[in-house]
Design a protein around this motif. Structure first.
Motif, PDB file in Angstrom:
ATOM      1  N   VAL A 143      88.655 183.479  91.130  1.00 34.55           N
ATOM      2  CA  VAL A 143      89.513 184.610  91.479  1.00 34.55           C
ATOM      3  C   VAL A 143      88.934 185.911  90.931  1.00 34.55           C
ATOM      4  CG1 VAL A 143      91.822 185.603  91.192  1.00 34.55           C
ATOM      5  CG2 VAL A 143      91.562 183.147  91.625  1.00 34.55           C
ATOM      6  N   ALA A 144      88.287 185.827  89.770  1.00 37.69           N
ATOM      7  CA  ALA A 144      87.702 187.015  89.147  1.00 37.69           C
ATOM      8  C   ALA A 144      86.393 187.441  89.799  1.00 37.69           C
ATOM      9  CB  ALA A 144      87.475 186.764  87.665  1.00 37.69           C
ATOM     10  N   GLY A 145      85.843 186.602  90.709  1.00 38.28           N
ATOM     11  CA  GLY A 145      84.675 187.039  91.462  1.00 38.28           C
ATOM     12  C   GLY A 145      83.387 186.299  91.203  1.00 38.28           C
ATOM     13  N   CYS A 146      83.429 185.136  90.574  1.00 32.17           N
ATOM     14  CA  CYS A 146      82.209 184.370  90.366  1.00 32.17           C
ATOM     15  C   CYS A 146      81.578 184.008  91.716  1.00 32.17           C
ATOM     16  CB  CYS A 146      82.507 183.088  89.587  1.00 32.17           C
ATOM     17  SG  CYS A 146      81.074 182.008  89.379  1.00 32.17           S
ATOM     18  N   THR A 147      80.320 184.354  91.885  1.00 26.33           N
ATOM     19  CA  THR A 147      79.638 184.117  93.166  1.00 26.33           C
ATOM     20  C   THR A 147      78.729 182.893  93.128  1.00 26.33           C
ATOM     21  OG1 THR A 147      77.835 185.615  92.521  1.00 26.33           O
ATOM     22  CG2 THR A 147      79.696 186.562  93.767  1.00 26.33           C
ATOM     23  N   ARG A 148      78.691 182.215  92.011  1.00 24.99           N
ATOM     24  CA  ARG A 148      77.824 181.033  91.886  1.00 24.99           C
ATOM     25  C   ARG A 148      78.427 179.802  92.545  1.00 24.99           C
ATOM     26  NH1 ARG A 148      73.905 181.312  87.592  1.00 24.99           N
ATOM     27  NH2 ARG A 148      73.975 179.029  87.522  1.00 24.99           N
ATOM     28  N   VAL A 149      79.721 179.858  92.891  1.00 24.52           N
ATOM     29  CA  VAL A 149      80.390 178.692  93.440  1.00 24.52           C
ATOM     30  C   VAL A 149      81.031 179.035  94.783  1.00 24.52           C
ATOM     31  CG1 VAL A 149      80.864 177.789  91.151  1.00 24.52           C
ATOM     32  CG2 VAL A 149      82.577 179.174  92.286  1.00 24.52           C
ATOM     33  N   ALA A 150      81.163 178.015  95.609  1.00 22.74           N
ATOM     34  CA  ALA A 150      81.906 178.144  96.868  1.00 22.74           C
ATOM     35  C   ALA A 150      83.352 177.801  96.571  1.00 22.74           C
ATOM     36  CB  ALA A 150      81.340 177.206  97.928  1.00 22.74           C
ATOM     37  N   ALA A 151      84.240 178.751  96.771  1.00 19.37           N
ATOM     38  CA  ALA A 151      85.633 178.569  96.395  1.00 19.37           C
ATOM     39  C   ALA A 151      86.240 177.324  97.036  1.00 19.37           C
ATOM     40  CB  ALA A 151      86.440 179.807  96.768  1.00 19.37           C
ATOM     41  N   THR A 152      85.988 177.116  98.319  1.00 22.11           N
ATOM     42  CA  THR A 152      86.593 175.986  99.019  1.00 22.11           C
ATOM     43  C   THR A 152      86.202 174.663  98.382  1.00 22.11           C
ATOM     44  OG1 THR A 152      86.600 177.224 101.095  1.00 22.11           O
ATOM     45  CG2 THR A 152      86.811 174.832 101.244  1.00 22.11           C
ATOM     46  N   GLU A 153      84.918 174.505  98.051  1.00 24.07           N
ATOM     47  CA  GLU A 153      84.468 173.258  97.436  1.00 24.07           C
ATOM     48  C   GLU A 153      85.055 173.087  96.038  1.00 24.07           C
ATOM     49  OE1 GLU A 153      80.315 171.111  97.333  1.00 24.07           O
ATOM     50  OE2 GLU A 153      80.359 172.595  95.697  1.00 24.07           O
ATOM     51  N   ARG A 154      85.059 174.171  95.260  1.00 30.23           N
ATOM     52  CA  ARG A 154      85.595 174.050  93.906  1.00 30.23           C
ATOM     53  C   ARG A 154      87.068 173.653  93.934  1.00 30.23           C
ATOM     54  NH1 ARG A 154      84.417 177.554  88.603  1.00 30.23           N
ATOM     55  NH2 ARG A 154      82.671 176.109  88.701  1.00 30.23           N
ATOM     56  N   TYR A 155      87.840 174.298  94.763  1.00 29.87           N
ATOM     57  CA  TYR A 155      89.270 173.976  94.815  1.00 29.87           C
ATOM     58  C   TYR A 155      89.488 172.537  95.271  1.00 29.87           C
ATOM     59  CZ  TYR A 155      89.884 179.059  94.449  1.00 29.87           C
ATOM     60  OH  TYR A 155      89.840 180.361  94.049  1.00 29.87           O
ATOM     61  N   ALA A 156      88.653 172.077  96.192  1.00 28.29           N
ATOM     62  CA  ALA A 156      88.775 170.691  96.645  1.00 28.29           C
ATOM     63  C   ALA A 156      88.477 169.714  95.513  1.00 28.29           C
ATOM     64  CB  ALA A 156      87.838 170.438  97.819  1.00 28.29           C
ATOM     65  N   LEU A 157      87.481 170.023  94.682  1.00 31.40           N
ATOM     66  CA  LEU A 157      87.151 169.160  93.554  1.00 31.40           C
ATOM     67  C   LEU A 157      88.266 169.161  92.513  1.00 31.40           C
ATOM     68  CD1 LEU A 157      83.353 169.934  93.040  1.00 31.40           C
ATOM     69  CD2 LEU A 157      84.374 167.905  94.090  1.00 31.40           C
ATOM     70  N   LEU A 158      88.828 170.322  92.255  1.00 33.72           N
ATOM     71  CA  LEU A 158      89.933 170.400  91.305  1.00 33.72           C
ATOM     72  C   LEU A 158      91.146 169.611  91.810  1.00 33.72           C
ATOM     73  CD1 LEU A 158      89.639 174.172  90.352  1.00 33.72           C
ATOM     74  CD2 LEU A 158      89.148 172.220  88.854  1.00 33.72           C
ATOM     75  N   ALA A 159      91.435 169.734  93.098  1.00 34.34           N
ATOM     76  CA  ALA A 159      92.551 168.988  93.683  1.00 34.34           C
ATOM     77  C   ALA A 159      92.304 167.483  93.577  1.00 34.34           C
ATOM     78  CB  ALA A 159      92.759 169.397  95.133  1.00 34.34           C
ATOM     79  N   TYR A 160      91.043 167.079  93.756  1.00 37.22           N
ATOM     80  CA  TYR A 160      90.711 165.668  93.611  1.00 37.22           C
ATOM     81  C   TYR A 160      90.995 165.199  92.182  1.00 37.22           C
ATOM     82  CZ  TYR A 160      88.120 161.289  93.668  1.00 37.22           C
ATOM     83  OH  TYR A 160      87.779 159.958  93.579  1.00 37.22           O
ATOM     84  N   ALA A 161      90.599 166.017  91.203  1.00 37.41           N
ATOM     85  CA  ALA A 161      90.817 165.653  89.809  1.00 37.41           C
ATOM     86  C   ALA A 161      92.305 165.560  89.486  1.00 37.41           C
ATOM     87  CB  ALA A 161      90.131 166.666  88.893  1.00 37.41           C
ATOM     88  N   VAL A 162      93.069 166.552  89.914  1.00 35.07           N
ATOM     89  CA  VAL A 162      94.514 166.535  89.665  1.00 35.07           C
ATOM     90  C   VAL A 162      95.136 165.273  90.252  1.00 35.07           C
ATOM     91  CG1 VAL A 162      96.704 167.641  90.271  1.00 35.07           C
ATOM     92  CG2 VAL A 162      94.787 169.034  89.451  1.00 35.07           C
ATOM     93  N   ASP A 163      94.835 165.002  91.504  1.00 37.10           N
ATOM     94  CA  ASP A 163      95.429 163.848  92.173  1.00 37.10           C
ATOM     95  C   ASP A 163      95.029 162.533  91.502  1.00 37.10           C
ATOM     96  OD1 ASP A 163      96.637 165.553  93.959  1.00 37.10           O
ATOM     97  OD2 ASP A 163      95.155 165.246  95.547  1.00 37.10           O
ATOM     98  N   ARG A 164      93.753 162.450  91.124  1.00 37.94           N
ATOM     99  CA  ARG A 164      93.263 161.196  90.524  1.00 37.94           C
ATOM    100  C   ARG A 164      93.887 160.953  89.150  1.00 37.94           C
ATOM    101  NH1 ARG A 164      92.832 157.101  89.219  1.00 37.94           N
ATOM    102  NH2 ARG A 164      91.105 155.603  89.125  1.00 37.94           N
TER     103      ARG A 164
END
Length: 318
Positions: A143-164
């Motif tokens: 949200v603060a503007g990090c350009t090293r990551v693709a937001a869509t992929e990161r959020y998907a990975l976080l959602a996977y972790a939460v769910d698991r």
């Protein structure tokens, strides 16, 4: 399976937990770095310093899982906690491109590796339960503007972790949401947190490794909760006893700032219906990075630990 017996018959999803669930206390690692330091100093005759270090050693602190093969450590910590009738606090910190390339750079090499790592972590939890903090800074940095990551992929990975993690019985999962000074407008985080699976988590974690006061953090948490349909939160109080470093900005504000103090001791009794716990998520005395003469991020720095403990005599986290 001691904890399974203690909690037998309770539902195992975050959405279904209620006040009817027993409030098990938090586990303190008897072999922490602070405990070892205290014992060493006491053997050397540094009794006063050892007594100050006990202010850290005698409190529950989180275990950070930030490298490959987390399963054995997770299993060991949760088993020790269960035998004591308590719950461990664990931090999942292995997201790819972790810390946007800053002091704590690292993480899983690929998305597939991260999912496998999360599976190993979850398997280590078994049915013993724990408080699990999911990826400090990972949402806020995007949200603060990090350009090293693709937001869509990161959020998907976080959602996977939460769910698991939520699939494991008696596990309390909190997706990290930064701190009140980083992105002051809490609403800016809402869409990102939703994309990252916060709806399935127990809530969010705030102030991890930071120094914002309890008042500022709870006000921020209440705002986020309102925008997230009543989600709960936890606050890291490990080093906020004197609040943030006055007038400091940038790295000076968060990287081993001087004059800080231990904050409110860890507890699940907060007096706030939305605030599930005050936790020591950042382990007091572990460096934020190579600033102010500190060692690498996460390394034990006894002189800084001693300063935090000494200042706690007059510090306040209110």
């Amino acid at each position: 399976m001691l904890l399974a017996v203690l909690l037998a018959g309770l539902c195992c999803t975050g959405a279904s937990r209620s006040a009817a669930e027993p409030s098990l206390d938090l586990w303190t690692d008897p072999d922490s770095r602070a405990a070892s330091q205290s014992a060493e100093w006491r053997s050397e005759g540094r009794t006063a310093d050892a007594t100050l270090m006990d202010r850290i050693a005698d409190r529950p602190q989180a275990e950070w899982l930030n490298g490959p093969n987390p399963g054995p450590i997770v299993r060991a910590r949760t088993t020790a906690a269960a035998h004591a009738g308590r719950l461990a606090v664990l931090v999942a910190y292995y997201i790819p491109n972790r810390d946007c390339g800053l002091y704590s750079v690292g993480g899983a090499p690929t998305a597939a590796n991260y999912r496998a790592w999360v599976d190993q972590f979850a398997a280590g939890l078994g049915d013993r339960g724990a408080y699990v903090i999911v990826e400090p800074d990972a949402v806020a940095q995007v949200v603060a503007g990090c350009t090293r990551v693709a937001a869509t992929e990161r959020y998907a990975l976080l959602a996977y972790a939460v769910d698991r993690f939520e699939r494991q019985p008696h596990t309390h999962v909190y997706l990290d949401a930064g701190n009140s000074a980083w992105i002051p407008e809490a609403w800016r985080l809402v869409a990102a947190l939703k994309s990252a699976g916060v709806a399935r988590a127990d809530g969010v974690s705030l102030n991890v490794s930071n120094f914002q006061t309890n008042a500022a953090s709870s006000t921020y948490g209440d705002r986020l909760s309102k925008d997230l349909g009543g989600k709960h939160y936890v606050i890291d109080t490990s080093r906020n006893g004197n609040g943030p470093n006055p007038g400091a900005t940038g790295t000076a504000a968060w990287c081993n700032p001087p004059g800080r103090a231990l904050g409110t001791p860890p507890t699940i009794r907060t007096g706030n219906a939305l605030l599930d716990a005050y936790l020591w998520i950042k382990r007091p005395g572990e460096s934020d990075g190579t600033c102010r003469g500190g060692p690498a991020a996460g390394q034990w720095w006894p002189t800084y630990a001693l300063e935090l403990a000494r200042n706690a005599a007059t510090g306040t986290a209110s």
